[in-house]
Motif scaffolding. Structure first.
Motif, mmCIF file in Angstrom:
data_model
loop_
_atom_site.group_PDB
_atom_site.id
_atom_site.type_symbol
_atom_site.label_atom_id
_atom_site.label_comp_id
_atom_site.label_asym_id
_atom_site.label_seq_id
_atom_site.Cartn_x
_atom_site.Cartn_y
_atom_site.Cartn_z
ATOM 1 N N ASN A 69 42.504 40.601 36.843
ATOM 2 C CA ASN A 69 43.764 41.337 37.090
ATOM 3 C C ASN A 69 44.222 41.256 38.538
ATOM 4 O O ASN A 69 45.200 41.921 38.903
ATOM 5 C CB ASN A 69 43.584 42.820 36.716
ATOM 6 N N PHE A 80 45.100 37.276 31.093
ATOM 7 C CA PHE A 80 45.620 38.595 31.457
ATOM 8 C C PHE A 80 47.124 38.650 31.204
ATOM 9 O O PHE A 80 47.642 39.574 30.570
ATOM 10 C CB PHE A 80 45.311 38.898 32.933
ATOM 11 N N ARG A 96 51.202 47.811 30.650
ATOM 12 C CA ARG A 96 50.095 46.892 30.940
ATOM 13 C C ARG A 96 48.846 47.578 31.494
ATOM 14 O O ARG A 96 47.734 47.087 31.306
ATOM 15 C CB ARG A 96 50.552 45.822 31.933
ATOM 16 N N CYS A 97 49.015 48.717 32.176
ATOM 17 C CA CYS A 97 47.849 49.350 32.804
ATOM 18 C C CYS A 97 46.820 49.790 31.759
ATOM 19 O O CYS A 97 45.616 49.732 32.016
ATOM 20 C CB CYS A 97 48.273 50.534 33.667
ATOM 21 N N CYS A 130 44.830 46.837 30.955
ATOM 22 C CA CYS A 130 44.057 46.464 32.142
ATOM 23 C C CYS A 130 42.844 47.388 32.313
ATOM 24 O O CYS A 130 41.717 46.932 32.510
ATOM 25 C CB CYS A 130 44.986 46.532 33.344
ATOM 26 N N TYR A 131 43.072 48.695 32.231
ATOM 27 C CA TYR A 131 41.957 49.641 32.355
ATOM 28 C C TYR A 131 40.935 49.373 31.259
ATOM 29 O O TYR A 131 39.735 49.322 31.494
ATOM 30 C CB TYR A 131 42.447 51.089 32.199
ATOM 31 N N ARG A 167 38.849 46.150 31.754
ATOM 32 C CA ARG A 167 37.911 46.266 32.874
ATOM 33 C C ARG A 167 36.737 47.180 32.510
ATOM 34 O O ARG A 167 35.580 46.882 32.794
ATOM 35 C CB ARG A 167 38.630 46.814 34.110
ATOM 36 N N GLN A 195 46.083 55.733 40.869
ATOM 37 C CA GLN A 195 45.796 55.312 39.498
ATOM 38 C C GLN A 195 46.008 56.475 38.528
ATOM 39 O O GLN A 195 46.089 57.632 38.942
ATOM 40 C CB GLN A 195 44.345 54.806 39.382
ATOM 41 N N CYS A 246 48.433 47.071 43.823
ATOM 42 C CA CYS A 246 47.311 47.360 42.927
ATOM 43 C C CYS A 246 46.485 46.121 42.596
ATOM 44 O O CYS A 246 45.273 46.113 42.779
ATOM 45 C CB CYS A 246 47.850 48.008 41.654
ATOM 46 N N GLY A 247 47.138 45.068 42.091
ATOM 47 C CA GLY A 247 46.343 43.885 41.753
ATOM 48 C C GLY A 247 47.117 42.800 41.033
ATOM 49 O O GLY A 247 47.203 41.667 41.505
ATOM 50 N N CYS A 248 47.729 43.142 39.884
ATOM 51 C CA CYS A 248 48.408 42.106 39.099
ATOM 52 C C CYS A 248 49.712 41.676 39.785
ATOM 53 O O CYS A 248 50.243 42.374 40.652
ATOM 54 C CB CYS A 248 48.693 42.616 37.688
ATOM 55 N N SER A 307 52.508 44.162 39.803
ATOM 56 C CA SER A 307 52.424 45.241 40.804
ATOM 57 C C SER A 307 52.822 44.728 42.184
ATOM 58 O O SER A 307 53.351 45.473 43.001
ATOM 59 C CB SER A 307 51.020 45.854 40.839
ATOM 60 N N PRO A 363 50.604 52.254 40.073
ATOM 61 C CA PRO A 363 49.656 52.438 41.164
ATOM 62 C C PRO A 363 49.790 51.375 42.233
ATOM 63 O O PRO A 363 50.021 50.216 41.927
ATOM 64 C CB PRO A 363 48.300 52.329 40.465
#
Ligand code: SF4
Length: 189
Positions: free
Chosen positions: A35, A71, A82-83, A86-87, A90, A116, A163-165, A168, A187
């Motif tokens: 992600n 992803f 999407r979160c 993603c959560y 992970r 988050q 955040c990461g993706c 984001s 986030p």
């Protein structure tokens, strides 16, 4: 007690690691990569964690592959939700590794971040833990939010701005001309 802790990034790992160790737990980290986009950002975050984990003598498992395409496919057409995917991915991956490695618990540094969706993470963690038969260790690490920020700055750590993706990253930096003032609730870290 052995705990496998999913680590999203080095700055967010400071408070949870210290707290679990203070409680007498043996902590091992797990860095999940799919992600974090683009790849150069993923490498930067991983290198920061490698440096920090050497410093505090923390063993960390690093995910070997980098399935950015998977992803993106998994969140396509439901980007606004999407979160949750993603959560879930992970935390499920972490719980599976904890089960395989016979850990007593699994947990996540996502519970440290004020950005988050804390309650969603907790509920996904609990249901994943029940489904896979691995106890989830819950703690609200957000109480150490300022301590962690100060410590990461003092250590000169790389602190990412999104955040990461890749979605984001766009939400953090892109403002449409017609809607400059719009602020999303995604986030940031
Ligand atoms: S914003 Fe963060 S939690 Fe949400 S999908 Fe992207 S990387 Fe995952």
């Amino acid at each position: 007690m052995k705990t496998l802790m999913h680590i999203c990034c080095a700055p967010c790992s400071i408070v949870p690691t210290e707290s679990l160790r203070r409680q007498g737990m043996e902590v091992m980290g797990f860095f999940y990569r799919h992600n974090i986009h683009p790849y150069s950002e993923c490498v930067k975050r991983q290198q920061t964690l490698e440096q920090y984990s050497r410093k505090i003598d923390l063993r960390v498992i690093y995910q070997e592959d980098y399935d950015m395409e998977g992803f993106v496919r998994n969140v396509a057409y439901r980007e606004s939700n999407r979160c949750s995917y993603c959560y879930h991915d992970r935390l499920r991956t972490t719980a599976l590794m904890a089960r395989r490695g016979k850990f007593d618990y699994f947990s996540t540094t996502l519970l440290y971040s004020k950005f988050q969706k804390h309650d969603t993470i907790r509920s996904i963690d609990e249901s994943v833990g029940k489904a896979l038969g691995v106890p989830f260790f819950y703690q609200d690490f957000r109480t150490g939010w300022k301590t962690g920020i100060t410590a990461s700055k003092e250590l000169g750590m790389y602190r990412q701005k999104y955040c990461g993706c890749i979605y984001s990253e766009k939400e953090r930096f892109y403002r449409p001309k017609t809607d400059r003032a719009k602020i999303t609730d995604r986030p940031k870290i």
